[in-house]
Design a protein around this motif. Structure first.
Motif, mmCIF file in Angstrom:
data_model
loop_
_atom_site.group_PDB
_atom_site.id
_atom_site.type_symbol
_atom_site.label_atom_id
_atom_site.label_comp_id
_atom_site.label_asym_id
_atom_site.label_seq_id
_atom_site.Cartn_x
_atom_site.Cartn_y
_atom_site.Cartn_z
ATOM 1 N N LYS A 1 5.210 12.680 -18.558
ATOM 2 C CA LYS A 1 6.052 11.928 -19.665
ATOM 3 C C LYS A 1 5.068 10.758 -20.569
ATOM 4 N N GLU A 2 3.969 10.654 -20.027
ATOM 5 C CA GLU A 2 3.028 9.488 -20.759
ATOM 6 C C GLU A 2 3.594 8.201 -20.484
ATOM 7 N N ILE A 3 4.024 8.047 -19.197
ATOM 8 C CA ILE A 3 4.666 6.692 -18.892
ATOM 9 C C ILE A 3 3.301 5.811 -18.384
ATOM 10 N N THR A 4 3.479 4.576 -18.881
ATOM 11 C CA THR A 4 2.627 3.478 -18.241
ATOM 12 C C THR A 4 3.358 2.788 -17.046
ATOM 13 N N ILE A 5 2.658 2.624 -16.005
ATOM 14 C CA ILE A 5 3.083 1.980 -14.910
ATOM 15 C C ILE A 5 2.331 0.722 -14.563
ATOM 16 N N ASN A 6 2.970 -0.567 -14.686
ATOM 17 C CA ASN A 6 2.557 -1.931 -14.345
ATOM 18 C C ASN A 6 2.759 -2.242 -13.189
ATOM 19 N N LEU A 7 1.800 -2.746 -12.277
ATOM 20 C CA LEU A 7 2.023 -3.209 -10.944
ATOM 21 C C LEU A 7 1.730 -4.561 -10.648
ATOM 22 N N GLU A 8 2.741 -5.316 -9.783
ATOM 23 C CA GLU A 8 2.453 -6.835 -9.382
ATOM 24 C C GLU A 8 2.884 -6.750 -7.988
ATOM 25 N N LEU A 9 1.849 -6.466 -7.164
ATOM 26 C CA LEU A 9 2.286 -6.098 -5.852
ATOM 27 C C LEU A 9 1.681 -7.252 -4.846
ATOM 28 N N ASP A 10 2.514 -8.181 -4.220
ATOM 29 C CA ASP A 10 1.845 -8.879 -3.260
ATOM 30 C C ASP A 10 1.804 -8.315 -1.888
ATOM 31 N N GLU A 11 0.536 -8.583 -1.104
ATOM 32 C CA GLU A 11 0.293 -8.069 0.078
ATOM 33 C C GLU A 11 1.710 -8.408 0.964
ATOM 34 N N VAL A 12 2.199 -7.372 1.568
ATOM 35 C CA VAL A 12 3.362 -7.667 2.276
ATOM 36 C C VAL A 12 3.097 -6.812 3.442
ATOM 37 N N ILE A 13 3.308 -7.457 4.518
ATOM 38 C CA ILE A 13 3.337 -6.630 5.817
ATOM 39 C C ILE A 13 4.864 -6.480 6.319
ATOM 40 N N TYR A 14 5.289 -5.397 6.597
ATOM 41 C CA TYR A 14 6.735 -5.178 6.760
ATOM 42 C C TYR A 14 6.959 -4.407 8.279
ATOM 43 N N ASN A 15 7.768 -4.657 9.010
ATOM 44 C CA ASN A 15 8.028 -4.260 10.332
ATOM 45 C C ASN A 15 9.145 -3.075 10.459
ATOM 46 N N GLY A 16 8.942 -1.860 9.986
ATOM 47 C CA GLY A 16 10.040 -1.036 9.898
ATOM 48 C C GLY A 16 9.507 0.459 10.050
ATOM 49 N N ASN A 17 10.200 1.299 9.634
ATOM 50 C CA ASN A 17 9.805 2.766 9.681
ATOM 51 C C ASN A 17 9.327 3.375 8.422
ATOM 52 N N GLU A 18 7.831 3.634 8.571
ATOM 53 C CA GLU A 18 7.339 4.122 7.157
ATOM 54 C C GLU A 18 8.146 5.201 6.461
ATOM 55 N N ASP A 19 8.447 6.150 7.145
ATOM 56 C CA ASP A 19 8.959 7.411 6.501
ATOM 57 C C ASP A 19 10.506 7.120 6.005
ATOM 58 N N LEU A 20 11.207 6.183 6.686
ATOM 59 C CA LEU A 20 12.549 5.805 6.189
ATOM 60 C C LEU A 20 12.138 4.838 4.809
ATOM 61 N N THR A 21 11.202 3.995 4.843
ATOM 62 C CA THR A 21 11.178 3.016 3.469
ATOM 63 C C THR A 21 10.625 3.814 2.452
ATOM 64 N N GLN A 22 9.824 4.796 2.573
ATOM 65 C CA GLN A 22 9.158 5.469 1.634
ATOM 66 C C GLN A 22 10.458 6.447 0.704
ATOM 67 N N GLN A 23 11.138 7.009 1.335
ATOM 68 C CA GLN A 23 12.450 7.413 0.664
ATOM 69 C C GLN A 23 12.853 6.297 -0.279
ATOM 70 N N GLU B 1 0.745 -1.272 -0.088
ATOM 71 C CA GLU B 1 0.033 0.141 0.050
ATOM 72 C C GLU B 1 0.764 1.337 -0.108
ATOM 73 N N GLN B 2 1.903 1.046 0.647
ATOM 74 C CA GLN B 2 3.013 2.577 0.553
ATOM 75 C C GLN B 2 3.521 2.632 -0.630
ATOM 76 N N ILE B 3 3.768 1.650 -1.498
ATOM 77 C CA ILE B 3 4.252 1.589 -2.684
ATOM 78 C C ILE B 3 3.216 2.275 -3.552
ATOM 79 N N ARG B 4 1.970 1.990 -3.588
ATOM 80 C CA ARG B 4 0.860 2.345 -4.398
ATOM 81 C C ARG B 4 0.793 3.973 -4.040
ATOM 82 N N LYS B 5 0.693 4.306 -2.856
ATOM 83 C CA LYS B 5 0.780 5.700 -2.407
ATOM 84 C C LYS B 5 1.833 6.764 -2.936
ATOM 85 N N THR B 6 2.840 6.003 -2.860
ATOM 86 C CA THR B 6 3.938 6.805 -3.647
ATOM 87 C C THR B 6 3.949 7.114 -4.920
#
Length: 317
Positions: free
Chosen positions: A193-215, A177-182
């Motif tokens: 730039k008319e770029i197409t983005i394809n996503l294949e994201l598994d549901e992953v629960i990660y134990n960490g600092n959200e602000d850090l990983t979003q960078q 979900e964090q990657i989708r929001k990014t």
């Protein structure tokens, strides 16, 4: 009866008999000591010659000469010392080169917007400009000011994370979900730039600092957009395998050669030496540092005109 006369015995002098052998022994002892001292001095100097060479080389390194090399042969330990010393000087030379490049790039990135702001401010000071020109120059000043502010923010962020060793504020969250929001956050850039983005994201629960990983995701996506062609394609996947999380972002943009790949994680390094593309050369340095703090790994595969693939591996318990 005749009397036989015996030859007279030489006078006994026991002290005289002992003096000659003792003197010879002492003389021989002195000669042995002198010879031993001479041989010891000679071989000691010869044995210490390699060490002296290393000491002389160390003095040169201390004076800032990182091109010095030593070549010791014969004894395995000395050859190993020679190899280790030469490897050290090569590393120091590389670090010195990076330091010099860092200063040059840093100075360029700060100086350029400042010079631009000053130049257009001087033009605005003139009274012979029409309203359209004034508006154009003000827009440039605002844009360059934002660029300078952004650069300052990125430098401070990098400095903060470089000194960070222990992650705080750790909590479980949905990494997908964090990657989708990014991606939504950066829509103006990839939409332009008319770029197409394809996503294949598994549901992953990660134990960490959200602000850090979003960078991580912000900077990798920004990099992919920047070097993609107009109307390009970006593929993003997120999977969980055993005790690892794997994030892959792939673009079909301009790619890079081996020389560029060797430096992309360095601070202020920009493959576009003309600085025609926006950026500060800090984003990928941030990515690498944050991944290191998270005990993960980052790698890149790329070829000119065939795009780039960045892979992030994060531990997952």
């Amino acid at each position: 009866m005749g009397v036989t006369s015996l030859p007279a015995s030489p006078p006994q002098n026991p002290e005289g008999n002992n003096k000659h052998p003792l003197a010879s022994f002492l003389l021989l002892l002195v000669l042995c000591v002198l010879l031993g001292t001479a041989l010891t001095t000679f071989f000691s100097k010869k044995a210490l010659n390699p060490i002296r060479k290393v000491i002389d080389a160390i003095h040169k390194v201390a004076d800032g000469d990182f091109d010095v090399q030593v070549n010791l042969k014969g004894i395995g330990e000395l050859e190993e010392l020679s190899h280790s010393f030469n490897k050290m000087t090569q590393e120091l030379l590389s670090i010195e080169t990076l330091r010099s490049d860092f200063i040059n790039n840093f100075s360029h990135e700060f100086k350029t917007p400042i010079v631009s702001i000053r130049g257009f401010a001087k033009l605005l000071k003139e009274n012979n400009l029409n309203e359209e020109e004034k508006k154009e120059y003000l827009e440039i000043i605002i844009k360059e000011s934002e660029r300078l502010a952004g650069l300052s923010t990125n430098v401070l962020t990098l400095s903060k994370y470089e000194s960070l060793e222990i992650i705080t504020d750790i909590a479980p969250f949905r990494l997908d979900e964090q990657i989708r929001k990014t991606i939504v956050l950066m829509e103006p850039k990839w939409f332009k730039k008319e770029i197409t983005i394809n996503l294949e994201l598994d549901e992953v629960i990660y134990n960490g600092n959200e602000d850090l990983t979003q960078q991580i995701w912000i900077n990798l996506l920004d990099n992919a957009i920047k070097f993609s062609y107009q109307g390009g394609l970006i593929n993003i996947t997120l999977t969980k395998v055993n005790h690892e999380i794997q994030f892959i972002i792939k673009d079909d943009g301009i790619g890079m050669d081996d020389q560029v790949k060797a430096h992309i994680f360095e601070k202020f390094y920009q493959s576009d030496t003309s600085h025609s593309k926006t950026g500060y050369g800090i984003g990928l340095s941030l990515v690498k540092r944050i991944v290191e703090i998270c005990k993960g790994d980052v790698s890149v595969q790329s070829e000119p005109d065939k795009g780039s693939i960045f892979t992030i591996i994060l531990p997952h318990s």
